[in-house]
Design a protein around this motif. Structure first.
Motif, PDB file in Angstrom:
ATOM      1  N   SER A   1       0.834  -1.202   0.000  1.00  0.00           N
ATOM      2  CA  SER A   1       0.000   0.000   0.000  1.00  0.00           C
ATOM      3  C   SER A   1       0.868   1.251   0.000  1.00  0.00           C
ATOM      4  O   SER A   1       0.616   2.213  -0.738  1.00  0.00           O
ATOM      5  CB  SER A   1      -0.927   0.007   1.222  1.00  0.00           C
ATOM      6  OG  SER A   1      -1.957  -0.951   1.100  1.00  0.00           O
TER       7      SER A   1
ATOM      8  N   GLN B   1       1.322   4.324  -2.795  1.00  0.00           N
ATOM      9  CA  GLN B   1       1.228   5.748  -2.489  1.00  0.00           C
ATOM     10  C   GLN B   1       2.395   6.512  -3.096  1.00  0.00           C
ATOM     11  O   GLN B   1       2.224   7.604  -3.648  1.00  0.00           O
ATOM     12  CB  GLN B   1       1.205   5.967  -0.977  1.00  0.00           C
ATOM     13  CG  GLN B   1      -0.135   5.687  -0.328  1.00  0.00           C
ATOM     14  CD  GLN B   1      -0.129   6.061   1.139  1.00  0.00           C
ATOM     15  OE1 GLN B   1       0.220   5.252   1.985  1.00  0.00           O
ATOM     16  NE2 GLN B   1      -0.522   7.272   1.449  1.00  0.00           N
ATOM     17  N   GLN B   2       3.576   5.946  -2.974  1.00  0.00           N
ATOM     18  CA  GLN B   2       4.762   6.620  -3.483  1.00  0.00           C
ATOM     19  C   GLN B   2       4.816   6.599  -5.004  1.00  0.00           C
ATOM     20  O   GLN B   2       5.172   7.598  -5.635  1.00  0.00           O
ATOM     21  CB  GLN B   2       6.017   5.963  -2.910  1.00  0.00           C
ATOM     22  CG  GLN B   2       7.314   6.597  -3.374  1.00  0.00           C
ATOM     23  CD  GLN B   2       8.489   6.181  -2.521  1.00  0.00           C
ATOM     24  OE1 GLN B   2       8.803   6.793  -1.510  1.00  0.00           O
ATOM     25  NE2 GLN B   2       9.160   5.102  -2.924  1.00  0.00           N
TER      26      GLN B   2
ATOM     27  N   ARG C   1      -4.103   8.216  -2.306  1.00  0.00           N
ATOM     28  CA  ARG C   1      -4.486   8.480  -0.927  1.00  0.00           C
ATOM     29  C   ARG C   1      -4.473   7.165  -0.138  1.00  0.00           C
ATOM     30  O   ARG C   1      -4.446   6.091  -0.724  1.00  0.00           O
ATOM     31  CB  ARG C   1      -5.877   9.106  -0.858  1.00  0.00           C
ATOM     32  CG  ARG C   1      -5.988  10.488  -1.508  1.00  0.00           C
ATOM     33  CD  ARG C   1      -7.394  11.037  -1.304  1.00  0.00           C
ATOM     34  NE  ARG C   1      -7.529  12.389  -1.837  1.00  0.00           N
ATOM     35  CZ  ARG C   1      -7.982  12.678  -3.058  1.00  0.00           C
ATOM     36  NH1 ARG C   1      -8.330  11.688  -3.868  1.00  0.00           N
ATOM     37  NH2 ARG C   1      -8.084  13.928  -3.469  1.00  0.00           N
ATOM     38  N   ARG C   2      -4.571   7.298   1.175  1.00  0.00           N
ATOM     39  CA  ARG C   2      -4.527   6.114   2.040  1.00  0.00           C
ATOM     40  C   ARG C   2      -5.635   5.121   1.687  1.00  0.00           C
ATOM     41  O   ARG C   2      -5.373   3.920   1.513  1.00  0.00           O
ATOM     42  CB  ARG C   2      -4.659   6.536   3.508  1.00  0.00           C
ATOM     43  CG  ARG C   2      -4.662   5.368   4.489  1.00  0.00           C
ATOM     44  CD  ARG C   2      -4.859   5.836   5.920  1.00  0.00           C
ATOM     45  NE  ARG C   2      -6.113   6.557   6.084  1.00  0.00           N
ATOM     46  CZ  ARG C   2      -6.574   6.997   7.255  1.00  0.00           C
ATOM     47  NH1 ARG C   2      -5.865   6.795   8.351  1.00  0.00           N
ATOM     48  NH2 ARG C   2      -7.707   7.642   7.334  1.00  0.00           N
TER      49      ARG C   2
ATOM     50  N   CYS D   1      -5.069   3.277  -1.661  1.00  0.00           N
ATOM     51  CA  CYS D   1      -4.000   2.273  -1.725  1.00  0.00           C
ATOM     52  C   CYS D   1      -4.316   1.046  -0.890  1.00  0.00           C
ATOM     53  O   CYS D   1      -3.731  -0.011  -1.102  1.00  0.00           O
ATOM     54  CB  CYS D   1      -2.664   2.882  -1.316  1.00  0.00           C
ATOM     55  SG  CYS D   1      -2.499   3.236   0.441  1.00  0.00           S
TER      56      CYS D   1
ATOM     57  N   HIS E   1       1.082  11.270   3.925  1.00  0.00           N
ATOM     58  CA  HIS E   1       0.440  12.037   2.859  1.00  0.00           C
ATOM     59  C   HIS E   1       1.488  12.742   1.997  1.00  0.00           C
ATOM     60  O   HIS E   1       1.244  13.049   0.836  1.00  0.00           O
ATOM     61  CB  HIS E   1      -0.519  13.072   3.452  1.00  0.00           C
ATOM     62  CG  HIS E   1      -1.414  13.715   2.442  1.00  0.00           C
ATOM     63  ND1 HIS E   1      -2.487  13.059   1.864  1.00  0.00           N
ATOM     64  CD2 HIS E   1      -1.394  14.955   1.892  1.00  0.00           C
ATOM     65  CE1 HIS E   1      -3.087  13.864   1.016  1.00  0.00           C
ATOM     66  NE2 HIS E   1      -2.447  15.018   1.012  1.00  0.00           N
TER      67      HIS E   1
ATOM     68  N   ARG F   1       2.271  11.762  -1.664  1.00  0.00           N
ATOM     69  CA  ARG F   1       1.519  12.374  -2.770  1.00  0.00           C
ATOM     70  C   ARG F   1       2.198  13.656  -3.238  1.00  0.00           C
ATOM     71  O   ARG F   1       2.248  13.953  -4.431  1.00  0.00           O
ATOM     72  CB  ARG F   1       0.083  12.680  -2.335  1.00  0.00           C
ATOM     73  CG  ARG F   1      -0.866  11.517  -2.496  1.00  0.00           C
ATOM     74  CD  ARG F   1      -2.176  11.743  -1.804  1.00  0.00           C
ATOM     75  NE  ARG F   1      -2.975  12.855  -2.288  1.00  0.00           N
ATOM     76  CZ  ARG F   1      -3.759  12.813  -3.371  1.00  0.00           C
ATOM     77  NH1 ARG F   1      -3.813  11.719  -4.113  1.00  0.00           N
ATOM     78  NH2 ARG F   1      -4.494  13.857  -3.706  1.00  0.00           N
TER      79      ARG F   1
END
Length: 293
Positions: A137, A141-142, A147-148, A151, A230, A233
């Motif tokens: 997850s 994101q990377q 967003r959380r 993912c 966050h 992002r």
């Protein structure tokens, strides 16, 4: 007022628009608005007796709270979004103008400087995260600026469309489905690895609910020494900006908009429109949070 709250809960329960988090936040905001109307001496309201004067009373109170620094413009905008959603379900959207400025709500200030750069990358602390599902997850994101919730709910078989990934409305903030390009071999390899792990399932283990996995994700991230991630992002947005424009974004020390040539202005605008779509935002000006101006 219990009748108003009961009506709000009923409408929210029958209209599952957007992600779980969006639904939860929307209900919280609307129930809070019902309590605020009670303090404003509107005590006998039902869901069907809401009028423009009630909406205006709420907005006036919020604007006053903003003037004395008790409420941010971002919070007011979120509340307005919830109100508009509710009124749309009641077929009474005409009670609120389409533009917030018509209601005296100020525009949000998105000015950002280098000192406000919140970008981050996964570092050695991520090795302390032991759960494979959480590991992947975070890598999503990377790699894609997710967003959380996106993912965690990610299903690689559904998402993988060869040259891009597609995100379901039920995964995303505001219920806005979107696509993000697969631009390099590392992204392609990541999607393939996740398929090997979960097949046609999501990054939520079969024995867990979304909320259970989200709480587990949060605990793993915290135990590894992160506050939140966050900033992944932000890092994604800044890298995409470099790819599209060939320049550093202003928030990373690049030229600011007042110094752009015409060609640079065109490239900057193109990059911001692209990132607005890829990050799942509704307005181009939000990119200032990630890129500066």
């Amino acid at each position: 007022m219990a009748n108003l709250k009961h009506g709000i809960i009923g409408i929210c329960n029958h209209n599952k628009d957007g992600s779980y988090t969006t639904q939860k936040d929307r209900l919280r905001i609307l129930l809070q608005a019902a309590d605020q109307l009670k303090t404003l001496n509107y005590r006998q309201l039902t869901i069907h007796s809401i009028k423009g004067k009630h909406i205006n009373a709420l907005i006036d109170q919020w604007n006053e709270q903003h003037k004395i620094n008790q409420l941010s413009i971002a919070t007011i905008k979120n509340r307005m979004s919830a109100l508009r959603w509710l009124l749309s379900k009641l077929n009474r959207s005409q009670l609120i103008p389409k533009e917030n400025q018509a209601l005296g709500i100020a525009r949000r200030d998105y000015k950002k400087t280098v000192n406000n750069n919140k970008s981050q990358q996964l570092d050695s602390r991520s090795e302390l995260i032991t759960d494979k599902y959480v590991q992947y997850s975070l890598k999503l994101q990377q790699a894609f600026g997710l967003r959380r919730e996106e993912c965690i709910k990610f299903n690689p078989v559904y998402a993988d469309q060869d040259h891009y990934i597609q995100l379901k409305a039920s995964w995303t903030k505001g219920g806005r489905p979107r696509t993000i390009p697969i631009r390099n071999e590392q992204q392609r390899a990541l999607i393939d690895e996740i398929k090997q792990l979960v097949g046609n399932n999501s990054l939520i283990p079969a024995h867990k609910s979304y909320i259970q996995q989200r709480n587990h994700y949060d605990n793993q991230v915290k135990q590894a020494g992160y506050n939140n991630l966050h900033g992944l992002r932000h890092s994604y947005a800044q890298q995409r900006y470099r790819e599209i424009t060939g320049s550093e974004p202003p928030i990373c020390g690049g030229k600011t908009s007042k110094d752009y040539t015409l060609q640079e202005k065109l490239l900057d605008h193109r990059a911001r429109l692209t990132l607005t779509k890829e990050l799942g935002h509704g307005r181009e000006e939000v990119t200032v949070q990630y890129l500066g101006r």
